[in-house]
Design an enzyme around this catalytic site. Structure first.
Site, mmCIF file in Angstrom:
data_model
loop_
_atom_site.group_PDB
_atom_site.id
_atom_site.type_symbol
_atom_site.label_atom_id
_atom_site.label_comp_id
_atom_site.label_asym_id
_atom_site.label_seq_id
_atom_site.Cartn_x
_atom_site.Cartn_y
_atom_site.Cartn_z
ATOM 1 N N ASP A 114 0.919 -1.131 -0.090
ATOM 2 C CA ASP A 114 0.013 0.007 0.111
ATOM 3 C C ASP A 114 0.927 1.124 0.004
ATOM 4 O OD1 ASP A 114 -2.081 1.679 0.292
ATOM 5 O OD2 ASP A 114 -2.534 1.238 2.164
ATOM 6 N N ASP A 128 -3.780 2.248 -5.710
ATOM 7 C CA ASP A 128 -2.437 2.159 -4.958
ATOM 8 C C ASP A 128 -2.262 1.326 -3.883
ATOM 9 O OD1 ASP A 128 -4.281 3.000 -3.280
ATOM 10 O OD2 ASP A 128 -3.380 4.803 -2.328
ATOM 11 N N GLU A 129 -2.741 0.185 -4.461
ATOM 12 C CA GLU A 129 -2.662 -1.165 -3.267
ATOM 13 C C GLU A 129 -3.164 -2.247 -4.170
ATOM 14 O OE1 GLU A 129 -5.253 -1.582 0.047
ATOM 15 O OE2 GLU A 129 -6.481 0.203 -0.817
#
Length: 414
Positions: free
Chosen positions: A10, A100-101
């Site tokens: 993350d 984003d993860e």
């Protein structure tokens, strides 16, 4: 006992970190992406209580030195893609869950890259050296525990959870870290004296289900003992399509929610049509100013993807919320999702019978006309861009506190 091979990676305060990367003068300073509404905040701003979805005025009161920046949305997409691609260099088992993860399972790769902890450390080093961004990684035996591990590791850290000690590790943590525990559930648990995952794990099942509902109670009870059989899904078929709009603090009035819902329906409808999908169930979520949220849903007799139909159903659902909660004067967020998705079939025309809902029936004359108008608008947008054409109520009335580019990044791909 199975080995801890699942990674959850993350990127830390991603949007704000990208802005600090692009402009070194912003590093170490409290910044927020947005303006009227905080879209994302740096860790320096979070230390003052600033968080995403907060009205800009409230954020400035909490942190007078807060700097707002506009946002570089193409850079968010580029850097997010590049970071997730690093995971793909070590395993084909990568499940991306947002810009984003992502999860990754490195089972069976030790002979190539070393044990999972070494792989995680290498990923963190490469993302920092090649992209200039901090990323936190959790390594565990299950997806839920790996995600919790990455949250504990923040900012810019690594947590490897030993399978022999996972229950001990898990039960000491705040219940808010559990996947699926939002502000409303957290408040209910706190009222019952449940503040740690261990306390939740020891709560009798029936008592927990009475408190938060049967489905949520059963799910959280299992996760509290790290019972999570989910595996990495590299190609997930979308079960729903959704979009939301953070409003700050706005009056719970027709003039506010109607254009917002039209804008959200326009986003969702265009995405469904682009993928030749339609859905039967429309769900809305209304969040009040104190962060309590209410959902309402309606399942239609036929699957739809027409913007106007989605918007009208959503408006009816929100009006029902307003009727059920007459004391709520302000709202802070509206969301729409469409589920029970299926491939769009050839339109089966219906005879006009003068029914009140014919405009919402895809095969009736009114419903078919709406579909044709949407398809014409999709064609224009495909050639000249999204802003080239739109519904009048959306173009003239819908709030623009959140840039369209940010909305597009936040909406999951179908």
């Amino acid at each position: 006992m199975a080995e801890a091979t699942i990674l959850h990676a993350d990127l830390d305060a991603f949007y704000a970190s990208v802005e600090q990367l692009l402009d070194p003068a912003l590093r170490g300073r409290p910044i927020a992406v947005g303006g009227g509404v905080v879209l994302a905040a740096s860790y320096e701003a979070k230390a003052f209580g600033v968080r995403g979805g907060m009205p800009g005025r409230q954020a400035r009161e909490l942190c007078p030195q807060l700097l707002f920046v506009g946002g570089h949305f193409s850079e968010y997409q580029r850097l997010g893609d590049a970071a997730i691609a690093v995971l793909g260099d070590y395993t084909p088992l990568v499940e991306r869950i947002s810009i984003d993860e992502a999860f990754a399972d490195v089972v069976g790769t030790a002979h190539l890259f070393g044990p999972p902890a070494a792989v995680a450390q290498t990923i963190r080093r490469r993302v920092r050296e090649e992209l200039g961004l901090p990323i936190s990684v959790g390594v565990a035996r299950t997806k839920h525990l790996a995600k919790i591990g990455s949250q504990v590791a923040k900012p810019d850290g690594l947590v490897v959870i030993d399978p022999a000690r996972e229950t001990e590790f898990l039960h000491e943590l705040p219940v808010d870290l559990m996947w699926g525990v939002g502000p409303v559930t957290s408040a209910k648990l706190a009222d019952a004296g449940i503040r740690t995952i261990g306390q939740l794990a020891e709560m009798p099942g029936q008592s927990l289900e009475r408190l938060i509902g049967q489905a949520a109670g059963q799910k959280l009870a299992a996760l509290a003992w790290n019972r999570d059989p989910r595996v990495i899904e590299t190609h997930r078929r979308a079960r729903s399509a959704g979009a939301q709009s953070a409003l700050g603090r706005k009056p719970f009035e027709e003039r506010v929610f109607r254009p917002t819902l039209r804008m959200l329906a326009d986003r969702i409808g265009s995405r469904l049509r682009n993928k030749s999908l339609s859905g039967r169930t429309v769900t809305v979520r209304v969040r009040f100013s104190d962060l309590r949220a209410v959902t309402r849903a309606m399942t239609l007799p036929a699957a739809v993807a027409a913007t106007a139909i989605l918007a009208e159903v959503a408006e009816d659902l929100v009006r029902s919320v307003r009727q059920d909660f007459p004391g709520e004067r302000f709202i802070s967020l509206l969301a729409i999702s469409v589920s029970h998705l299926a491939p769009a079939e050839d339109l089966q025309l219906e005879f006009g019978l003068g029914l009140a809902d014919e405009k919402r029936r895809p095969g009736a004359q009114g419903g078919a006309a709406r579909w044709q108008a949407d398809r014409a608008m999709d064609t224009v947008r495909g050639r000249f861009g999204w802003e080239a054409i739109g519904y009048g109520s959306v173009v003239l009335e819908a709030p623009r506190a959140v840039p369209d580019a940010f909305r597009e990044l936040a909406e999951k791909e179908l």
